[in-house]
Design a protein around this motif. Structure first.
Motif, PDB file in Angstrom:
ATOM      1  N   GLY A  62       0.835  -1.208   0.000  1.00 44.86           N
ATOM      2  CA  GLY A  62       0.000   0.000   0.000  1.00 44.86           C
ATOM      3  C   GLY A  62       0.863   1.249   0.000  1.00 44.86           C
ATOM      4  N   THR A  63       1.881   1.259   0.839  1.00 45.57           N
ATOM      5  CA  THR A  63       2.761   2.430   0.909  1.00 45.57           C
ATOM      6  C   THR A  63       3.406   2.702  -0.447  1.00 45.57           C
ATOM      7  N   PHE A  64       3.933   1.637  -1.042  1.00 49.89           N
ATOM      8  CA  PHE A  64       4.633   1.843  -2.312  1.00 49.89           C
ATOM      9  C   PHE A  64       3.673   2.265  -3.412  1.00 49.89           C
ATOM     10  N   LEU A  69       1.780   6.428  -7.040  1.00 50.36           N
ATOM     11  CA  LEU A  69       0.633   7.213  -7.500  1.00 50.36           C
ATOM     12  C   LEU A  69       0.916   8.709  -7.377  1.00 50.36           C
ATOM     13  N   ALA A  70       1.574   9.103  -6.292  1.00 41.97           N
ATOM     14  CA  ALA A  70       1.858  10.513  -6.086  1.00 41.97           C
ATOM     15  C   ALA A  70       2.800  11.021  -7.180  1.00 41.97           C
ATOM     16  N   VAL A  95      -9.027   4.460  -3.237  1.00 38.88           N
ATOM     17  CA  VAL A  95     -10.276   4.030  -2.612  1.00 38.88           C
ATOM     18  C   VAL A  95     -11.195   3.358  -3.608  1.00 38.88           C
ATOM     19  N   ARG A  96     -11.285   3.927  -4.811  1.00 41.42           N
ATOM     20  CA  ARG A  96     -12.228   3.384  -5.783  1.00 41.42           C
ATOM     21  C   ARG A  96     -11.691   2.146  -6.479  1.00 41.42           C
ATOM     22  N   SER A 162      -5.659   1.250   1.407  1.00 42.14           N
ATOM     23  CA  SER A 162      -5.921   2.610   0.940  1.00 42.14           C
ATOM     24  C   SER A 162      -5.377   3.635   1.919  1.00 42.14           C
ATOM     25  N   ALA A 163      -5.551   3.368   3.208  1.00 45.05           N
ATOM     26  CA  ALA A 163      -5.106   4.346   4.209  1.00 45.05           C
ATOM     27  C   ALA A 163      -3.593   4.536   4.153  1.00 45.05           C
ATOM     28  N   VAL A 164      -2.844   3.451   4.145  1.00 43.32           N
ATOM     29  CA  VAL A 164      -1.389   3.628   4.115  1.00 43.32           C
ATOM     30  C   VAL A 164      -0.950   4.169   2.745  1.00 43.32           C
ATOM     31  N   GLY A 165      -1.730   3.873   1.702  1.00 39.07           N
ATOM     32  CA  GLY A 165      -1.413   4.427   0.383  1.00 39.07           C
ATOM     33  C   GLY A 165      -1.507   5.942   0.395  1.00 39.07           C
ATOM     34  N   VAL A 166      -2.543   6.448   1.040  1.00 37.23           N
ATOM     35  CA  VAL A 166      -2.707   7.896   1.144  1.00 37.23           C
ATOM     36  C   VAL A 166      -1.519   8.502   1.903  1.00 37.23           C
ATOM     37  N   MET A 167      -1.054   7.809   2.947  1.00 37.39           N
ATOM     38  CA  MET A 167       0.113   8.286   3.693  1.00 37.39           C
ATOM     39  C   MET A 167       1.367   8.268   2.806  1.00 37.39           C
TER      40      MET A 167
END
Ligand SMILES: Nc1ncnc2c1ncn2[C@@H]1O[C@H](COP(=O)(O)OP(=O)(O)OP(=O)(O)O)[C@@H](O)[C@H]1O
Ligand SMILES: [Mg+2]
Lengths: 258, 295
Positions: A62-64, A69-70, A95-96, A162-167
């Protein structure tokens, strides 16, 4: 020519027979789902081995994914002078779409294959027959708790993903690329809708959880009880789950598009 | 030596709700058949395994089933336990047709049957103790202390009380078999099917297990069905022996009868002579032809 037709026919019959067995298996499993009320402990123990042990891979991936994505989102957005919308872009993609789908794919590789191998080996070593002879229904004692565990942990894992992805996106976007931290969060808050976006993601991951659990357990239960049979079943679990998840994702996204 | 009975049977049995209706566990009547196999036909793929098999197993006795490897002895036990369906014919256990029972009825019947699998079939994710405790935990609501006592008693009976914390993977083949035996008798069943109980046991353990089987039979009236190749040991304790081959019973009788009066077939089998009417080979083409690769 005739031989080819014959083989095709036999193959087709085989496929339909397996499909039939798969659905019967699902019905039997559903018939035993009461186990969560009668023996919650069994479900909790499986939740641990299916869900908790998948946490690490989910968090790392998720983090990666969020970080990538960023980077990618920034390249597009900065061309339109909309770099502050990076938070929205990252959060919506996760999320989607990516949260549920990538989680399901990772889940098939980490937990699904393990479930198949475990059940296939239990069958090969006569543990399931042994239970039957002890008047213990393996569908109830072995299959149903694992079904619950896989089904319940998928949406939770997807949410964590999703949460860690956002981080991760925050770390790259704000920390490395210099996007304003305040607008990363506020834009995200303003434009990610709970019903439209979050709910859709949850529905997807619930559907994926169901399919992944079904395929993994059925493949194990239906495996040819030899080491080769179990290894084939394990491969099939990963491949079939991946295909089913992607197809289902397309259908669900199409339905939700309106 | 060891006491396998313990205080528990009455407590355990009274916990089974439908107890009063079950004639099986009351007095033992040696003339009443417990298992009746009538005209049994069964095939695996195109290979016929049973071809009109008839066997009657009386209550409270030790019945041995013997026959060359691959004749279907394990299959027969699975048919009796209702795990396989015959193509034709009936398997009656305590007067009930096993094939006709609903799942609940079948499970109720199986609760009173113990089965020792040829492979042991221990649950690999549970310790030895938990394996033996498994049927007790699943089918009774006994307090933990009681379960502990019962499990230790069963393990003591097979000489493995000291191995209670080991995992199945750490056991030798013979030890695993003995744990499986302890588990099979955990619920004090009225009928126990043993699939090769003696293979892989050293002579001392073998003697203990044979005595154990005999004593459960004498003291508790347990009906035992033993599939075994250990002809001498089993013949010494069994009341009846059925020799099966080619899908049929070829010879039955008491051990003494088979020793003396029986046919050449059974004499060869019981005494383990290489030459005689019993085929040692699985059906195959002529040896020379096979070696020449059919050329
Ligand atoms: N799952 C299966 N699928 C197909 N054939 C099988 C299967 N299990 C057993 N068989 C066949 O059924 C026959 C009887 O097998 P079974 O295991 O009952 O023999 P057995 O009398 O117990 O032999 P042994 O003394 O070696 O244990 C064998 O010839 C075997 O090839
Ligand atoms: Mg066998």
């Amino acid at each position: 020519m005739l031989g080819t037709l014959q083989r095709l026919g036999r193959w087709g019959l085989g496929v339909f027979e397996r499909l039939g067995r798969g659905h019967l298996f699902l019905l039997q499993t559903i018939g035993c789902l009461g186990v969560i009320v009668m023996r919650p402990r069994l479900v909790i123990r499986e939740l641990h081995s299916v869900g908790v042990l998948s946490l690490l891979i989910i968090v790392v991936s998720g983090t990666f994914v969020g970080m990538v994505l960023a980077y990618q989102g920034y390249i597009t957005l900065v061309r339109f002078g909309a770099a502050e919308a990076l938070g929205t872009a990252v959060a919506l993609s996760l999320v989607r779409e990516l949260g549920p789908v990538v989680t399901a794919l990772l889940f098939a590789g980490r937990a699904g294959s393990a479930l198949t191998a475990e059940i296939g080996l239990m069958k090969a070593t006569e543990q399931l027959s042994g239970m039957e002879m002890m008047a213990v229904n393996p569908m109830q004692r072995v299959i149903a708790p694992r079904f619950w565990a896989a089904f319940l942990s998928m949406p939770l894992l997807a949410a964590i993903f999703s949460a860690v992805g956002v981080m991760g996106g925050y770390f790259v976007g704000v920390g490395l690329l210099g996007v304003d931290g305040g607008s990363y969060w506020s834009q995200m808050q303003a434009s990610v809708d709970f019903h439209e976006d979050v709910m859709n993601g949850i529905i997807k991951s619930v559907a994926f959880g169901f399919v992944a659990a079904w395929i993994a357990l059925f493949e194990g239960y239906d495996a040819v009880p030899t080491s080769e049979g179990v290894s084939r079943a394990t491969t099939r679990t990963v491949v079939h789950t991946a295909l089913a998840v992607l197809a289902l994702d397309f259908i669900l996204t199409g339905l939700m598009f309106q | 030596m060891v006491d396998t009975r313990g205080p528990a049977p009455e407590t355990l049995r009274s916990r089974r709700p439908d107890d009063a209706k079950e004639p099986l566990i009351n007095s033992v009547d040696h003339n009443r058949p417990l298992v009746e196999i009538r005209d049994l036909h069964f095939s695996r793929g195109s290979r016929k395994i049973f071809d009109g098999l008839n066997i009657v197993i009386p209550q409270g006795g030790i019945t041995a089933i013997m026959g060359p490897s691959g004749t279907g002895k394990t299959t027969l036990l699975k048919l009796i336990g209702g795990q396989l369906r015959p193509d034709r014919g009936q398997v009656l256990v305590d007067g009930q047709d096993v094939q006709r029972l609903s799942r609940a009825e079948l499970y109720r019947l199986r609760m009173r049957m113990g089965m020792l699998f040829q492979s042991g079939a221990l649950l690999t994710d549970l310790s030895v103790f938990e394996n033996v405790a498994f049927p007790l935990r699943e089918h009774t609501r006994l307090p933990e202390r009681m379960i502990r006592t019962l499990v230790l008693m069963k393990l003591e009976a097979v000489g493995l009380r000291g191995a209670r914390d080991m995992m199945p993977a750490e056991l030798s083949g013979g030890m695993a078999r003995r744990v499986a035996l302890a588990r099979a008798i955990a619920l004090d069943p009225v009928m126990i099917m043993y699939d090769e109980p003696l293979t892989g046991l050293d002579p001392i353990t073998l003697g203990v297990i044979v005595t154990l089987v005999k004593r459960m039979n004498d003291a508790l009236g347990v009906t035992s069905i033993i599939v075994s190749h250990d002809v001498a040991e089993i013949a010494a304790i069994s009341d009846h022996i059925h020799l099966i081959s080619g899908g049929k019973v070829v010879e039955s009788g008491t051990p003494a009868e088979l020793e003396t009066t029986a046919s050449e077939w059974s004499r060869q089998f019981m005494q383990g002579l290489p030459d005689g009417p019993v085929p040692f080979h699985y059906p195959a083409d002529a040896y020379e032809q096979d070696l020449l690769g059919g050329a």
